[in-house]
Design an enzyme around this catalytic site. Structure first.
Site, PDB file in Angstrom:
ATOM      1  N   TRP A  99      -0.415  -4.127   3.403  1.00  0.00           N
ATOM      2  CA  TRP A  99       0.824  -3.282   3.638  1.00  0.00           C
ATOM      3  C   TRP A  99       2.013  -3.930   2.977  1.00  0.00           C
ATOM      4  CZ3 TRP A  99       0.590  -0.950   9.086  1.00  0.00           C
ATOM      5  CH2 TRP A  99      -0.393   0.039   9.169  1.00  0.00           C
ATOM      6  N   GLN A 132       0.928  -1.147   0.077  1.00  0.00           N
ATOM      7  CA  GLN A 132       0.009  -0.173  -0.006  1.00  0.00           C
ATOM      8  C   GLN A 132       0.776   1.140  -0.034  1.00  0.00           C
ATOM      9  OE1 GLN A 132      -3.130  -0.270   3.060  1.00  0.00           O
ATOM     10  NE2 GLN A 132      -3.648   1.989   2.816  1.00  0.00           N
ATOM     11  N   HIS A 157      -8.798  -1.798  10.012  1.00  0.00           N
ATOM     12  CA  HIS A 157      -7.606  -2.229   8.574  1.00  0.00           C
ATOM     13  C   HIS A 157      -8.546  -3.336   7.983  1.00  0.00           C
ATOM     14  CE1 HIS A 157      -4.334  -1.676   6.272  1.00  0.00           C
ATOM     15  NE2 HIS A 157      -3.839  -3.047   6.404  1.00  0.00           N
ATOM     16  N   ASN A 199      -2.249  -9.058   5.024  1.00  0.00           N
ATOM     17  CA  ASN A 199      -2.038  -7.339   5.170  1.00  0.00           C
ATOM     18  C   ASN A 199      -1.712  -6.846   3.886  1.00  0.00           C
ATOM     19  OD1 ASN A 199      -1.711  -4.964   6.119  1.00  0.00           O
ATOM     20  ND2 ASN A 199      -0.560  -5.106   7.857  1.00  0.00           N
ATOM     21  N   CYS A 238      -6.862   0.549   1.763  1.00  0.00           N
ATOM     22  CA  CYS A 238      -6.312  -0.874   1.998  1.00  0.00           C
ATOM     23  C   CYS A 238      -7.463  -1.875   1.580  1.00  0.00           C
ATOM     24  CB  CYS A 238      -6.058  -1.142   3.528  1.00  0.00           C
ATOM     25  SG  CYS A 238      -7.503  -0.302   4.693  1.00  0.00           S
TER      26      CYS A 238
END
Length: 729
Positions: A286, A99, A260, A284, A105
């Site tokens: 990220w 990200q 998230h 995740n 997200c």
């Protein structure tokens, strides 16, 4: 110049009837044709720049970067960033990207899920794109948006600061499919900033056009793991979100990020210390940052499973992916979104085909926006859909409590920019049609809802893009009523009905021929489902504007003759200005509540009644108009039981049908918007006598024109003929 909205709606309906908007034939977003643009660029030897999503601060949008940062942004093509850019390198995986600075997200988690389903991925991301052969800086992607697939064209200029991508970034520097896909979706949303904050469900549905199921993990079903296992086996996409709402990306002590979105990438059942353990694997977006509790990468519990399971599942990498027990998953996550092309996974049955049908509709304040059932006097004015459910085939049923129907209600945005859309609280109720109403035609009245309670409904009214509910309905007839929570809220919606049993559905706002009901198609992709269609409105034989009219030479016309003589000119005719004085000062004096007929309204009436196209009405034409006006005034007064001199829009249908006409909700909504006062004035939500008269005269004229010039079904006009009618009619 764009065509009027009513024209656009007709064009959209025609396009859908031709199969445009399906995955095999998507609609061109913003009317940009990828193949034509590519051919132009190759022929002219130029690289494409998208004027509809220009490489400047407008496409970034507000609130992401400071003014100083915006000055430093440079839009670069990949060929200017790296020596040998590639669309994809060694396939497409969730581990390809991480990200960027925007809070999307939810979108990236959905891409992570998308990479698990190659056939669906190839629908969204056409793989025959590269920076090699026939490169011209032009790419395209496909998304499902509110009932149809669209093809979105972009250029490959990407926002950077100091040569580094601002938003999603590939871990392989020369791979650009994630950044280009993100840019295409940003264009659909309106800008990059319009992607800030959301739910995985939104992108999951836009990637598939499929069925969305939301599970609240605070109160999960008993067989949650089995449901997730079947969903994984049926090629579903799954996403979820942690509890709490925050824009600060706060990392909790357990390693999870508050508020998230994550991707569900797998489920696994293991034996640990003699007991069965259900695990969920999450990722995740990220690209790093993981859960550090039980069954995390460093958990000692991995030493309690077989070496085969440990080798298959346990990987010590900070790549954002981790395992956790199902119990912890329910404890720390708020909801689970499952999106699939077909809901077979719900009961594990693949022998039964679900049938799908979609219907577009609209709530209009004051006329078809009655609010929830708490507003019992106006609830009946909401759109209604009558559904006949046949008996379930034996191979589709295992018990009487089987969930046999899924109803989804999705509200459509009224703004180009996603961040400006204010979702209303929406929901729906399902009623069983009782014996006394089986033969009823047209809308069910308020008395039906006063005496019957819903047999199914959405759990609550939510200000979300979509609400859905699974129900167990026995064979019979039902009425589905979608609504907003509050009355008098205007919005468009998409209603989707999926059923195991054969169903026959029709929109219930006008009288209906049950022999021509619409049977749901045996398909499971919501994006390709059919839509309902009905005539806008019809005139009956008892139309009061055309029958029971006194003879033009009747003796009751002496007063009319006298008034006409007073206002007519030397040629025994009246023009629009003279007609205006006649109507406002003589014929309807004292009955008009808003200043009377305007000059423009009188010009329209002259044009509608002027058989000789002179711009004036002769004596005979004037007398015909007078009688029609008096007949309409009588209907208006009888319908206005409150004696206010204005008619509430929710009674407009009664007044129109009293003239011998019938109409559906689509036409009723247009009438209210065009001739009623719906907001911003003391007379909000009403129609005046003069506007009602103008409306009915125009409708009668349009029906007469169609009757005279058509074959009963189809009207064909040359351009000059159409302009002639439209400009003077």
């Amino acid at each position: 110049m764009s065509p009027p909205g009513a024209c656009t709606n007709i064009l959209n309906a025609r396009s859908k009837a031709k199969g445009i908007g399906t995955i095999s034939n998507p609609e061109r977003f913003l009317n940009q044709d990828f193949q034509q643009l590519k051919q132009y660029c190759l022929t002219k030897a130029v690289r494409y720049i998208d004027e509809m999503f220009p490489p400047d601060r407008r496409s970034i949008g507000p609130g992401i970067l400071s003014a100083e940062e915006l000055k430093r942004v440079v839009w670069l093509r990949p060929i200017k960033m790296v020596p040998s850019p590639s669309f994809s390198v060694d396939g497409m995986s969730r581990f390809d990207f991480g990200q960027g600075v925007i809070g999307n997200c939810w979108f990236l988690a959905s891409i992570g899920a998308l990479t698990f389903q190659r056939p669906i991925l190839e629908q969204v991301v056409p793989l025959d794109q590269s920076f090699d052969e026939e490169y011209c800086g032009l790419f395209h992607f496909r998304f499902w948006r509110f009932g149809k697939w669209i093809d979105v064209v972009i250029d490959d200029k990407l926002p950077t600061i100091n040569g580094r991508l601002l938003f999603v970034q590939s871990k392989t520097p020369n791979e650009f499919w994630p950044a280009l896909l993100e840019k295409a979706y940003a264009k659909v949303c309106g800008s990059y900033s319009d992607m800030n904050a959301g739910s995985p469900a939104e992108a999951l549905v836009d990637f598939t056009g499929g069925v969305h199921i939301c599970v609240q993990l605070s109160d999960p079903p008993l067989a949650l793991w089995e449901l997730m296992f079947r969903a994984g086996k049926s090629k579903s996409l799954m996403g979820c979100g942690t509890q709490g709402e925050t824009s600060a990306n706060r990392v909790l002590s357990n390693g999870l990020v508050q508020g998230h979105a994550y991707t569900v990438t797998g489920v696994k059942q293991l034996m640990s210390q003699g007991r069965q353990v259900n695990l969920v694997r999450l990722w995740n977006p990220w690209g790093q940052g993981e859960w550090n509790g039980d069954w995390s990468d460093e958990s000692r519990l991995w030493n309690t499973v077989s070496s085969e399971d440990r080798e298959m599942c346990h990987h010590m990498q900070n790549d954002g992916e981790f395992w956790m027990a199902l119990e912890d998953f329910c404890r720390f996550f708020a909801d689970l979104d499952i999106c699939c092309l077909c809901p077979d996974f719900l009961d594990g049955s693949s022998s039964c085909h679900w049938r799908s049908s979609c219907y577009e509709g609209r709530w209009v304040a004051g006329i078809t926006a009655g609010g929830c059932i708490n507003n019992i006097e106006s609830f009946w004015t909401n759109p209604q859909y009558r559904v006949k459910v046949d008996k379930l085939l034996s191979e589709c049923s295992s018990s009487d409590n089987d969930k046999t129907m899924l109803v989804s209600l999705m509200q459509k945005p009224d703004k180009r920019n996603r961040r400006l859309v204010q979702n209303l609280h929406i929901g729906f109720s399902v009623f069983e049609v009782t014996d006394e109403y089986k033969s009823h035609t047209g809308k069910f009245p308020a008395s039906f809802f006063q005496g019957n309670t819903p047999v199914g409904q959405s759990k609550t009214y939510v200000n979300a893009r979509e609400v859905m509910e699974l129900m167990a309905l026995k064979p019979g007839e039902y009425l589905i009523v979608p609504s907003t929570f509050n009355p008098n809220e205007t919005a468009s919606y998409l209603l989707t009905i999926l059923s195991k049993a054969e169903t026959h559905v029709h929109e219930n706002s006008e009288r209906h021929d049950h022999d021509n009901e619409h049977a749901a198609d045996e398909v499971c992709c919501r994006g390709d489902g059919p839509s309902s269609h009905s005539n806008f409105g019809d005139q009956t034989a008892a139309n009061v504007l055309q029958t029971n009219t006194p003879d033009d030479n009747g003796t009751d016309d002496s007063s009319k003759e006298s008034d006409f003589n007073e206002f007519s000119d030397e040629y025994d005719e009246v023009d629009a200005e003279q007609l205006q004085k006649l109507l406002n000062e003589r014929i309807l004096n004292g009955d008009l509540k808003s200043g009377g007929f305007s000059t423009d309204a009188c010009r329209s009436m002259v044009a509608l009644m002027d058989t000789s196209v002179t711009g004036k009405l002769n004596r005979r034409e004037f007398l015909r108009l007078w009688r029609k006006i008096l007949a309409l005034k009588d209907i208006f007064v009888r319908t206005d039981d409150s004696n206010t001199g204005t008619l509430p829009l929710n009674k407009l249908r009664n007044a129109v049908e009293a003239t011998g006409n019938r109409l559906n909700d689509d036409l009723l909504n247009l009438m209210a918007l065009r001739y009623g006062s719906t907001s911003g004035s003391p007379d909000s939500g009403v129609i005046t006598l003069e506007n009602f008269i103008s409306l009915m005269l125009r409708w009668e004229s349009m029906n007469q024109i169609f009757s005279q010039l058509s074959d009963g079904l189809l009207l064909t006009l040359q351009k000059a003929e159409w302009v002639y009618l439209y400009m003077y009619g």
